[in-house]
Design a protein around this motif. Structure first.
Motif, mmCIF file in Angstrom:
data_model
loop_
_atom_site.group_PDB
_atom_site.id
_atom_site.type_symbol
_atom_site.label_atom_id
_atom_site.label_comp_id
_atom_site.label_asym_id
_atom_site.label_seq_id
_atom_site.Cartn_x
_atom_site.Cartn_y
_atom_site.Cartn_z
ATOM 1 N N GLU A 90 -3.363 -57.599 -75.193
ATOM 2 C CA GLU A 90 -3.427 -57.394 -73.377
ATOM 3 C C GLU A 90 -2.044 -58.117 -72.537
ATOM 4 O O GLU A 90 -1.289 -58.509 -73.566
ATOM 5 C CB GLU A 90 -4.301 -57.858 -73.169
ATOM 6 C CG GLU A 90 -5.691 -57.415 -73.965
ATOM 7 C CD GLU A 90 -6.798 -58.465 -73.739
ATOM 8 O OE1 GLU A 90 -6.633 -57.949 -72.383
ATOM 9 O OE2 GLU A 90 -8.178 -58.663 -74.253
ATOM 10 N N PHE A 91 -2.124 -57.570 -71.505
ATOM 11 C CA PHE A 91 -0.822 -57.829 -70.543
ATOM 12 C C PHE A 91 0.159 -57.722 -71.230
ATOM 13 O O PHE A 91 1.341 -58.211 -70.908
ATOM 14 C CB PHE A 91 -1.138 -59.797 -70.205
ATOM 15 C CG PHE A 91 -2.515 -59.360 -70.667
ATOM 16 C CD1 PHE A 91 -3.113 -59.859 -69.511
ATOM 17 C CD2 PHE A 91 -2.804 -60.899 -71.203
ATOM 18 C CE1 PHE A 91 -4.751 -59.832 -68.986
ATOM 19 C CE2 PHE A 91 -4.546 -61.207 -71.103
ATOM 20 C CZ PHE A 91 -5.022 -61.143 -69.993
ATOM 21 N N GLY A 92 1.278 -56.482 -71.631
ATOM 22 C CA GLY A 92 2.250 -55.975 -72.127
ATOM 23 C C GLY A 92 2.837 -57.431 -72.717
ATOM 24 O O GLY A 92 2.491 -57.620 -73.584
ATOM 25 N N PRO A 100 -1.765 -65.289 -68.636
ATOM 26 C CA PRO A 100 -3.226 -65.281 -67.738
ATOM 27 C C PRO A 100 -4.351 -65.240 -69.086
ATOM 28 O O PRO A 100 -4.309 -65.060 -70.144
ATOM 29 C CB PRO A 100 -3.686 -63.573 -67.510
ATOM 30 C CG PRO A 100 -2.068 -62.703 -67.471
ATOM 31 C CD PRO A 100 -1.370 -62.996 -68.520
ATOM 32 N N THR A 101 -4.782 -66.474 -68.930
ATOM 33 C CA THR A 101 -5.766 -66.700 -70.198
ATOM 34 C C THR A 101 -7.246 -65.841 -69.834
ATOM 35 O O THR A 101 -7.276 -65.128 -68.936
ATOM 36 C CB THR A 101 -6.454 -68.105 -69.583
ATOM 37 O OG1 THR A 101 -7.181 -68.431 -68.671
ATOM 38 C CG2 THR A 101 -5.013 -68.913 -70.084
ATOM 39 N N ILE A 112 -1.018 -66.303 -60.428
ATOM 40 C CA ILE A 112 -1.843 -65.863 -60.694
ATOM 41 C C ILE A 112 -3.439 -66.372 -59.651
ATOM 42 O O ILE A 112 -3.128 -67.827 -60.016
ATOM 43 C CB ILE A 112 -3.084 -66.269 -62.145
ATOM 44 C CG1 ILE A 112 -2.241 -65.106 -62.778
ATOM 45 C CG2 ILE A 112 -4.228 -65.107 -61.863
ATOM 46 C CD1 ILE A 112 -3.006 -65.137 -64.544
ATOM 47 N N VAL A 113 -3.909 -65.994 -58.605
ATOM 48 C CA VAL A 113 -4.689 -66.683 -57.878
ATOM 49 C C VAL A 113 -5.870 -66.217 -57.457
ATOM 50 O O VAL A 113 -6.480 -64.899 -57.734
ATOM 51 C CB VAL A 113 -4.175 -67.163 -56.462
ATOM 52 C CG1 VAL A 113 -2.288 -67.631 -56.353
ATOM 53 C CG2 VAL A 113 -3.501 -65.442 -55.804
ATOM 54 N N THR A 114 -6.880 -66.960 -57.056
ATOM 55 C CA THR A 114 -8.580 -66.537 -57.087
ATOM 56 C C THR A 114 -8.425 -66.470 -55.615
ATOM 57 O O THR A 114 -8.172 -66.427 -54.503
ATOM 58 C CB THR A 114 -9.166 -67.618 -57.068
ATOM 59 O OG1 THR A 114 -9.323 -68.328 -58.191
ATOM 60 C CG2 THR A 114 -10.950 -67.098 -56.419
ATOM 61 N N THR A 115 -9.316 -64.402 -55.771
ATOM 62 C CA THR A 115 -9.761 -64.175 -54.206
ATOM 63 C C THR A 115 -10.733 -63.854 -54.293
ATOM 64 O O THR A 115 -11.576 -63.957 -55.049
ATOM 65 C CB THR A 115 -9.022 -62.835 -53.899
ATOM 66 O OG1 THR A 115 -9.414 -62.029 -54.864
ATOM 67 C CG2 THR A 115 -7.343 -62.991 -53.833
#
Length: 249
Positions: A11-13, A44-45, A99-102
């Motif tokens: 995943e994620f290339g 990313p985890t 990587i942030v939270t929206t």
């Protein structure tokens, strides 16, 4: 000096990392100049990308997350004076695709890659050397960040170690200071500033076997590793003991 790495993920290339460094020494004066440029990444985890239901807020899945990219450079000089060496290094790093939270609405969250980049830069001052025919050694390092757009990073870190080495044993003490830093987002409560100490040693039984141990946070200093943002404060570990052995053959 040149190094590189490439990883291909299910995943994620794919991701690549590389670094280029150089050192120039002036033997007559004991001066050493060094420079390095590097690129790295953080995948990313599962906690970032998967769906997680919660009573308070449900995280939506995001399979389109990309890896965070980190690139930066450092340049410095060190000078040897007798049995001592002093150094000064400047560093500059940038973080892209952070990587942030929206929050799409009041009941859900989503982890996404932010646009633009964040920078952190500063310098490190160091000193190390020895006395008493190399039996008594010391090392001091101070890192200060001037431009800090990346959260969770302290503005100041200071570390000092002093050790004494005899024929069959070594005993050392050390201390560290870590400044507080904003947690998760600007304006949130900061982590605690803390001053902790350590004690460590080694005993060489013979040429093949040695035992070693250390005590971290010697005086059991209490502080919060993560501040109380939503009733989820996490206390840092207290005093800790480590004991081990090394066998050489």
């Amino acid at each position: 000096e040149l190094g590189g790495r490439y990883d291909e993920h299910d995943e994620f290339g794919g991701d690549s990392a590389w670094n280029l460094g150089a050192v120039y020494r002036v033997e007559e004066s004991g001066t050493r100049v060094h420079a390095r440029y590097s690129e790295a990444y953080r995948n990313p985890t599962v906690l970032d990308s998967e769906f997680f239901p919660s009573f308070f807020s449900t995280q939506l899945a995001n399979p389109d997350l990309e890896s965070e990219e980190i690139d930066g450079f450092e340049i410095g000089v060190s000078q040897t004076l007798g049995d001592h060496r002093f150094g000064l290094t400047y560093f500059d790093q940038s973080l892209k695709n952070a990587i942030v939270t929206t929050r799409p609405d009041d009941t859900t969250t989503l982890r996404v890659n932010s646009t633009g980049s964040s920078r952190v830069s500063g310098f490190e001052v160091s000193a190390e050397g020895h006395f008493l025919e190399e039996k008594l050694r010391y090392r001091l390092a101070w890192t200060a960040q001037e431009k800090e757009e990346v959260i969770d990073l302290p503005d100041h870190l200071v570390s000092f170690d002093l050790s004494y080495q005899a024929e069959s044993w070594t005993l050392g003490v050390g201390a560290s200071y870590v400044d507080g830093a904003a947690y998760l987002a600007a304006g949130n409560p900061q982590t605690d500033s803390r001053f902790t100490t350590r004690l460590y040693g080694e005993y060489r039984i013979n040429e093949a076997i040695s035992i070693h141990g250390r005590i971290e946070n010697l005086f059991d200093e209490g502080y919060e590793l993560f501040p109380d943002t939503f009733g989820t404060a996490v206390e840092a570990p207290g005093r800790a003991y480590y004991l081990g052995a090394t066998v050489t053959f």
